[in-house]
Design an enzyme around this catalytic site. Structure first.
Site, PDB file in Angstrom:
ATOM      1  N   LEU A 202      50.329  38.076  44.789  1.00 26.01           N
ATOM      2  CA  LEU A 202      49.752  39.027  45.818  1.00 26.01           C
ATOM      3  C   LEU A 202      49.305  40.378  45.665  1.00 26.01           C
ATOM      4  O   LEU A 202      48.646  40.815  46.467  1.00 26.01           O
ATOM      5  CB  LEU A 202      49.847  38.694  47.493  1.00 26.01           C
ATOM      6  CG  LEU A 202      50.047  37.246  47.679  1.00 26.01           C
ATOM      7  CD1 LEU A 202      50.634  37.690  49.216  1.00 26.01           C
ATOM      8  CD2 LEU A 202      48.514  36.180  47.839  1.00 26.01           C
ATOM      9  N   ARG A 203      50.032  41.008  44.919  1.00 21.12           N
ATOM     10  CA  ARG A 203      49.335  42.633  44.734  1.00 21.12           C
ATOM     11  C   ARG A 203      48.127  42.554  44.343  1.00 21.12           C
ATOM     12  O   ARG A 203      47.476  43.121  44.258  1.00 21.12           O
ATOM     13  CB  ARG A 203      50.061  43.063  43.511  1.00 21.12           C
ATOM     14  CG  ARG A 203      49.983  44.338  43.306  1.00 21.12           C
ATOM     15  CD  ARG A 203      51.159  45.399  42.606  1.00 21.12           C
ATOM     16  NE  ARG A 203      52.417  45.261  42.908  1.00 21.12           N
ATOM     17  CZ  ARG A 203      53.479  44.955  42.983  1.00 21.12           C
ATOM     18  NH1 ARG A 203      53.626  43.871  41.401  1.00 21.12           N
ATOM     19  NH2 ARG A 203      54.734  44.668  43.235  1.00 21.12           N
ATOM     20  N   ALA A 204      47.466  41.667  43.121  1.00 18.18           N
ATOM     21  CA  ALA A 204      46.242  41.935  42.769  1.00 18.18           C
ATOM     22  C   ALA A 204      45.167  41.312  44.510  1.00 18.18           C
ATOM     23  O   ALA A 204      44.462  42.447  44.036  1.00 18.18           O
ATOM     24  CB  ALA A 204      46.072  40.298  41.864  1.00 18.18           C
TER      25      ALA A 204
END
Length: 687
Positions: free
Chosen positions: A280-282
């Site tokens: 989910l860092r993107a």
């Protein structure tokens, strides 16, 4: 102080439609540092280093606690070993620092260490800050970041993840804030980044030299004008630099009030899901970048254009891809996901969707079954087309298999074929014999600058490193009476110094010598060979090795790829490798021996590992077998560590590759046992 080339003077940073992607990415990550930094990838000579070094000059100055070595913010002193600071602590304003981290820096220089002079003269254990402390609230720049040693990469990962640096060494226990904008530049031809560090860069951009002659001429014109009179050149762009500094300050003040609606956030999630990114860092980085771009554009609400720009910068290096694939983004897919309509207003939040059940159909209550959608019918027909294509491919494979069973006439006619590769796998660890002294890496045992400390030694021209304080004091202690030591002082001499001896792992030169003759040309066999070599190349990339590729077929051998850090280039050459003709085994081994001798002259500390991939047949020229044994003797006499990957298959085997391994003094590995899993199975059966 040397006059820096102005940021505004870089061609591309001053375009009529705004800055180019490289300049824009750098500006956005300084407007919102929580974006996570920028990785600039590109060929040499594309102004990567120039524009990064010019960035600090256009950033607004910052307030720091006066006299604090750790650049604490007066509004939030945070973790500072020089603190605590009261509300009346003096404040000073200074420019933002650009701190360069050299590729060859030591761990002590990066983290900081014991202040050696005070420890020896005054007996005080005082911490001396390193580069991470100096970069706090500034920019940490790593040129050629892909060549950074693994132990330094680990330090950067820890600091980037935690926002602080913890030092526990040599009697020092210190923790300080280390929040910085990480900027790295690299040339992909010299190798790729470790995936963990790559993911820590918020944004990535690809740069290349312009192909427009007018733009190229303008670049040369500006550079020559700067070299002739840097001060006068900088003065020409003083107004543009001041205007850019003011716009950055305005955007930094505005970024906190920019509004990202629920509809915009959902659109970002749709984009990230469509590109199949990991984690989910993107999503988080894309959202932060979109907010920063809106602030840069003077808007207080994120638009689709902001999301588009953010996605093109934040997603290319995060999408799931095969090994050795370059980062990239399908802009047609991006357009399709974003659509043409603007984001709806978010004044009245929509009610939570009802769960599926008798009383509601959930977010989409159209009631259509999956098969009722025309798009599903199209997909089904497409699947049927794929199935028919697969059947055609299967029949083609059957034809190829029957051709493979036909007696091979390639020894008489040098006909070439090109086979593909299968899925890569984790390989067994191949190492060089003994203990080396090469560059720190992850393959063979070596005395390196990092690793576990196994002793101490007197520093010499070829043995240096961090001072081993305990052993230094121990060496000096017996002589204190003779040296007239007074209370509270330790009298040292140069001969007392001892440096730590550490054992870790080194990187090696892995040279592949691949048989591409007719005996290897059968489709299944060559596919197996290429898959094994590609898997070994992936292993070499992960262990930070240098790689080279020699191939032999027909009557000659050639260097398909000179030794390089770019395993991508090696994988590409391997993919294009044709097969067919006789087997000049001796020529292949002699070419490998010559290449290794040249590389030893260039880099004597890097030990080689020769991987010969062959079935052991030698059919080219008179006395082919005798000449191949002579060539093997040359390599064995040079002390080259070698591995023979035996590609022979079938029930009737001649064992020629095993014989070759004996003459080379090499390890013999059947190709089916190259993978780590296969090796484990063999071990279990033996037990």
């Amino acid at each position: 102080m040397t006059q820096q080339f102005p940021f505004s003077a870089v061609v591309g940073a001053d375009g009529p439609e705004g800055p180019d992607p490289m300049a824009l990415a750098l500006l956005l990550t300084t407007i919102a540092p929580d974006v996570g930094g920028v990785l600039v990838r590109g060929e040499k000579g594309t102004a990567k280093s120039t524009i990064v070094r010019a960035l600090a000059a256009v950033l607004p100055p910052i307030d720091v606690v006066a006299g604090d070595r750790f650049s604490s913010d007066p509004r939030d002193p945070g973790l500072s070993p020089d603190g605590p600071f009261g509300p009346d602590a003096p404040v000073e304003t200074r420019p933002v620092r650009l701190v360069e981290l050299p590729v060859g820096a030591t761990e002590d220089r990066v983290l900081g260490s014991l202040h050696l002079e005070r420890a020896l003269s005054e007996g005080k254990a005082e911490y001396e800050p390193g580069l991470l402390a100096r970069a706090h609230r500034g920019i940490l720049y790593v040129d050629e970041v892909n060549l950074l040693h693994d132990h330094l990469v680990d330090l950067l990962l820890d600091a980037a993840a935690m926002g602080r640096s913890t030092v526990e060494r040599d009697g020092v226990s210190v923790e300080h804030a280390a929040r910085f904008v990480l900027v790295g530049t690299m040339n992909p031809e010299e190798g790729e980044l470790r995936p963990q560090l790559l993911d820590r860069f918020g944004l990535t951009v690809e740069v290349a030299a312009p192909r427009d002659p007018a733009l190229r001429a303008e670049v040369v014109r500006r550079r020559m004008a700067y070299d002739a009179d840097p001060a006068a050149f900088a003065e020409r762009y003083a107004d543009a630099e001041a205007a850019l500094r003011g716009r950055i300050a305005d955007a930094q003040a505005l970024v906190g009030v920019v509004r990202l609606t629920d509809a915009g956030l959902l659109k970002i999630a749709e984009v990230c899901a469509a590109f199949d990114v990991d984690g989910l860092r993107a999503d988080i980085v894309t959202a932060r970048t979109a907010v920063a771009h809106a602030a840069w554009s003077g808007r207080t609400e994120v638009t689709l254009e902001d999301i588009r720009v953010a996605a093109t910068l934040a997603l290319p290096h995060r999408r799931r891809r095969k090994p050795f694939d370059a980062p990239g983004l399908d802009e047609d897919l991006l357009d399709q996901v974003l659509g043409d309509e603007e984001l709806p207003p978010d004044d009245d939040p929509e009610p939570d969707p009802q769960p599926d059940g008798p009383d509601g159909a959930g977010p989409d209550d159209s009631g259509d079954a999956p098969g009722d959608d025309p798009a599903d019918e199209t997909a089904n027909s497409t699947d049927q087309t794929h199935n028919s294509t697969d059947q055609t491919a299967n029949s083609t494979d059957e034809t190829a298999n029957s051709a493979d069973q036909t007696p091979n006439s390639a020894d008489q006619t040098p006909k070439s074929t090109v086979a593909g590769t299968g899925s890569t796998y984790r390989t067994r660890l191949l190492t060089v014999r003994g203990v080396g002294t090469g560059t720190a890496g992850r393959r063979s045992r070596a005395r390196t600058s990092n690793g576990r400390r196994i002793g101490a030694a007197v520093p010499t021209g070829d043995r240096s490193g961090a001072i081993h304080l305990t052993e230094t004091i121990r060496a000096a202690a017996p002589h204190q009476g003779a040296r007239g030591r007074t209370a509270g002082q330790l009298v040292l001499r140069a001969q007392d110094l001892r440096v730590a001896v550490r054992e870790g792992r080194e990187s090696n030169l892995v040279l592949f010598c691949v048989d591409a003759s007719g005996s290897m040309a059968a489709r299944k066999r060559m596919e197996q060979v290429k898959t094994a070599v590609l898997s070994l190349l992936l292993d070499a990339y992960q262990r930070r090795d240098k790689v080279g590729l020699v191939t032999f077929r027909g009557t000659t051998a050639e260097v398909a790829l000179p030794p390089t850090h770019s395993v991508d280039a090696a994988a590409q050459r391997l993919e294009e490798l044709p097969a067919g003709g006789r087997t000049p085994l001796a020529e292949g081994l002699l070419e490998a021996a010559h290449l290794l001798a040249v590389e030893h002259t260039r880099d004597p500390q890097r030990r080689p590992l020769l991987v010969v991939v062959t079935d052991g047949r030698a059919t080219a020229g008179a006395d082919a077998v005798a000449r191949s044994r002579m060539a093997a003797g040359v390599l064995a006499g040079a002390g080259i560590t070698a591995v023979v990957v035996d590609c022979e298959s079938g029930p009737m085997r001649m064992g020629l590759a095993a014989t070759l391994a004996e003459h080379l003094g090499a390890e013999h590995v059947p190709i089916g046992e190259v993978s780590a899993e296969a090796l484990l199975d063999v071990t279990r059966r033996a037990a």
